[in-house]
Design a protein around this motif. Structure first.
Motif, PDB file in Angstrom:
ATOM      1  N   ALA A 184       0.838  -1.204   0.000  1.00 22.29           N
ATOM      2  CA  ALA A 184       0.000   0.000   0.000  1.00 22.29           C
ATOM      3  C   ALA A 184       0.871   1.252   0.000  1.00 22.29           C
ATOM      4  O   ALA A 184       0.509   2.261  -0.612  1.00 22.29           O
ATOM      5  N   THR A 242      -7.242  -3.314  -4.917  1.00 29.68           N
ATOM      6  CA  THR A 242      -6.340  -3.681  -3.835  1.00 29.68           C
ATOM      7  C   THR A 242      -6.747  -4.960  -3.118  1.00 29.68           C
ATOM      8  O   THR A 242      -7.930  -5.276  -3.004  1.00 29.68           O
ATOM      9  N   LEU A 288      -5.683   1.562   3.101  1.00 28.46           N
ATOM     10  CA  LEU A 288      -5.552   2.155   1.770  1.00 28.46           C
ATOM     11  C   LEU A 288      -6.905   2.698   1.295  1.00 28.46           C
ATOM     12  O   LEU A 288      -6.973   3.795   0.749  1.00 28.46           O
TER      13      LEU A 288
END
Length: 124
Positions: free
Chosen positions: A36, A54, A66
């Protein structure tokens, strides 16, 4: 050309993403981050990343953090979650945040269709 950032702490996952989305390389610009922290650097450097896909479970700076960063600092970036380890509580959190979730291994067609749908929504 849309910029799409993939974040996962496992290199082989990112390699799989590269292979699965190869057909989109003429239409989209891809970035890959192994953490991240690296993702934040790419976002700050590029300035106009449109999508961030992600993983959630990553060491130190996880995917939830994140997502929070994106909400606060870059609400223009559309987030997606691609994870193999996700419980019902996490899924409820994604729904609350209006974040689409994809299970690993992911169907590339579903992810590309979701990104294309978001692109069309942005054009309207």
């Amino acid at each position: 050309m849309p910029k799409v950032l993939f974040v996962d702490d496992e290199e082989f996952i990112l390699e799989g993403v590269r292979r699965n989305l190869r057909k989109m390389r003429d239409d989209w610009i891809f970035f890959y981050a192994l953490s991240a922290e690296d993702a934040v650097e790419i976002i700050e450097k590029e300035g106009d990343v449109g999508f961030c896909v992600t993983d959630i479970r990553m060491p130190v700076f996880d995917g939830f953090r994140l997502l929070s960063y994106l909400e606060k600092k870059h609400p223009e970036i559309t987030p997606f979650v691609l994870s193999g380890q996700c419980d019902d509580l996490a899924r409820a959190e994604f729904q609350k945040r209006n974040v689409m979730f994809f299970e690993k291994p992911f169907p590339a067609e579903d992810l590309t269709a979701a990104i294309e749908m978001k692109l069309m929504e942005q054009m309207v």
